[in-house]
Design an enzyme around this catalytic site. Sequence first.
Site, PDB file in Angstrom:
ATOM      1  N   SER A 153     -21.141  -9.545  -1.264  1.00  0.00           N
ATOM      2  CA  SER A 153     -19.731  -9.625  -0.640  1.00  0.00           C
ATOM      3  C   SER A 153     -18.691  -9.195  -1.620  1.00  0.00           C
ATOM      4  CB  SER A 153     -19.273 -10.797  -0.098  1.00  0.00           C
ATOM      5  OG  SER A 153     -17.711 -11.040   0.131  1.00  0.00           O
ATOM      6  N   GLY A 154     -17.823  -7.987  -1.214  1.00  0.00           N
ATOM      7  CA  GLY A 154     -16.537  -7.896  -2.232  1.00  0.00           C
ATOM      8  C   GLY A 154     -15.736  -9.199  -2.419  1.00  0.00           C
ATOM      9  N   LEU A 155     -15.543  -9.427  -1.110  1.00  0.00           N
ATOM     10  CA  LEU A 155     -14.125 -11.068  -1.531  1.00  0.00           C
ATOM     11  C   LEU A 155     -14.704 -12.090  -2.206  1.00  0.00           C
ATOM     12  CD1 LEU A 155     -12.243 -12.611  -0.801  1.00  0.00           C
ATOM     13  CD2 LEU A 155     -13.497 -13.048   1.654  1.00  0.00           C
ATOM     14  N   ASP A 159      -9.148 -10.020  -3.629  1.00  0.00           N
ATOM     15  CA  ASP A 159     -10.208  -8.541  -2.994  1.00  0.00           C
ATOM     16  C   ASP A 159      -8.829  -7.479  -2.669  1.00  0.00           C
ATOM     17  OD1 ASP A 159     -12.402  -7.450  -2.321  1.00  0.00           O
ATOM     18  OD2 ASP A 159     -12.200  -8.212  -0.017  1.00  0.00           O
ATOM     19  N   ASP A 199     -21.184  -4.718   0.130  1.00  0.00           N
ATOM     20  CA  ASP A 199     -20.059  -4.229   0.438  1.00  0.00           C
ATOM     21  C   ASP A 199     -19.826  -3.592  -0.824  1.00  0.00           C
ATOM     22  OD1 ASP A 199     -17.320  -4.630   1.578  1.00  0.00           O
ATOM     23  OD2 ASP A 199     -17.330  -6.192   0.937  1.00  0.00           O
ATOM     24  N   ASP A 211     -17.143  -2.173  -0.854  1.00  0.00           N
ATOM     25  CA  ASP A 211     -15.604  -1.628  -0.174  1.00  0.00           C
ATOM     26  C   ASP A 211     -15.108  -0.365   0.006  1.00  0.00           C
ATOM     27  OD1 ASP A 211     -15.071  -4.209  -1.009  1.00  0.00           O
ATOM     28  OD2 ASP A 211     -13.927  -3.984  -2.671  1.00  0.00           O
ATOM     29  N   GLU A 214     -16.705   1.166   3.294  1.00  0.00           N
ATOM     30  CA  GLU A 214     -15.510   1.810   4.704  1.00  0.00           C
ATOM     31  C   GLU A 214     -15.182   2.589   3.847  1.00  0.00           C
ATOM     32  OE1 GLU A 214     -12.299  -1.528   2.681  1.00  0.00           O
ATOM     33  OE2 GLU A 214     -14.283  -2.348   3.132  1.00  0.00           O
ATOM     34  N   LYS A 264      -7.679  -0.873  -1.696  1.00  0.00           N
ATOM     35  CA  LYS A 264      -7.954  -1.602  -0.474  1.00  0.00           C
ATOM     36  C   LYS A 264      -7.328  -2.533   0.266  1.00  0.00           C
ATOM     37  CE  LYS A 264     -11.276  -4.097   0.725  1.00  0.00           C
ATOM     38  NZ  LYS A 264     -12.559  -5.403   0.878  1.00  0.00           N
ATOM     39  N   ASN A 316      -8.311  -6.168   1.844  1.00  0.00           N
ATOM     40  CA  ASN A 316      -8.883  -7.075   2.602  1.00  0.00           C
ATOM     41  C   ASN A 316      -8.422  -7.498   4.431  1.00  0.00           C
ATOM     42  OD1 ASN A 316     -10.262  -9.652   3.635  1.00  0.00           O
ATOM     43  ND2 ASN A 316     -11.165  -9.315   2.175  1.00  0.00           N
ATOM     44  N   SER A 317      -9.527  -7.053   5.238  1.00  0.00           N
ATOM     45  CA  SER A 317      -9.408  -7.525   6.448  1.00  0.00           C
ATOM     46  C   SER A 317      -8.881  -8.514   6.713  1.00  0.00           C
ATOM     47  CB  SER A 317     -10.597  -6.664   7.179  1.00  0.00           C
ATOM     48  OG  SER A 317     -10.872  -5.551   6.858  1.00  0.00           O
ATOM     49  N   ARG A 355     -18.712   1.255   7.165  1.00  0.00           N
ATOM     50  CA  ARG A 355     -17.602   1.619   7.764  1.00  0.00           C
ATOM     51  C   ARG A 355     -16.440   1.306   8.509  1.00  0.00           C
ATOM     52  NH1 ARG A 355     -16.032  -5.203   5.438  1.00  0.00           N
ATOM     53  NH2 ARG A 355     -14.169  -5.170   5.863  1.00  0.00           N
ATOM     54  N   HIS A 363     -15.317  -3.429  12.703  1.00  0.00           N
ATOM     55  CA  HIS A 363     -14.926  -4.463  12.567  1.00  0.00           C
ATOM     56  C   HIS A 363     -13.844  -5.053  13.036  1.00  0.00           C
ATOM     57  CE1 HIS A 363     -14.708  -8.070  10.110  1.00  0.00           C
ATOM     58  NE2 HIS A 363     -13.898  -6.943   8.574  1.00  0.00           N
TER      59      HIS A 363
END
Length: 296
Positions: free
Chosen positions: A46-48, A59, A86, A88, A115, A121, A123-124, A161, A192
């Site tokens: 995970s990037g986060l 992130d 991930d 990003d 994505e 970016k 974070n979603s 993504r 997502h």
Amino acid sequence: MNTAERKRSSLRAGLADSSPVVAVGVHDAMTAQLVESSGFDAIWVSGLGVSTMAYAVPDLNLITMAEMLEATRRVDAATDLPVVVDCDNGYGGLTNVVRTVREFERAGIAAICVEDNTFPKRNSLFEGKTVRELIPREEQARRIRAAKAAQETEDFVFIARVEALIAGHGVAAACERADAYVDAGADAILIHSKDKTLSEIEGFLSEWSGVGVVPLVAVPTLYPTFTVDHLGAKGFDMVIFANQTMRAAVQATEQTLEMLARELYPAAVDPSIASVDHIFELVRTQEAIAREEVPA
């Protein structure tokens, strides 16, 4: 078949299977080993998780591709499961996305996810006030096409993504982006959404022509009450539990530190933490020592 080929073949077979691949997000090598021993199918780096746990930064594209690759190599070496990363937005423009594919593929990783958020970016999952912009559909397709053209092996998986639902662009725009990315060569689509009722996702699934043809990936962090079986029945081929291990580690550490600060002696936390012997067992300390011993 070497290790990288075996992991990629395993992931490809899983995506084609009738039941979804279940991946769990990790931020370090030990967590990857624990995920594998718990019986899951794949690892999500995970990037986060890496931003938060390895560097303690938001992130927001603050860690580099090289830093993410270094973390991923450690994870991949610690597990026999296929690793999905991930990445990003590919860390920049078209050439950055191409280099990202080359570097992770040459490192033996099974798959990456890129994505269509702009750089830097957002974070979603973040609920604060922020403007969310997406890379134009044609430009993102151009990046994917170039990245896939640079790929050196057949089984390396590129997951595109789609953030159109997160950005509020609607189902039609999400379908158009998914079509464009598949036409450009994406091997799978991650769709997502923040809709906890799943109605937005269901709208996409009912309208997109690729359902049942192109592997679909779900990250149900924002609709967490839906099971893997439920999502599989909807048409998803991979389900990612993206950040639960990171959140568990943070909460457990905070609770342990709170108790240590209050009691001020180490045995106070022993009932709620792993024993040192268990740590030795996890990293196979006795086996390593045995290899060092000279036979009598």
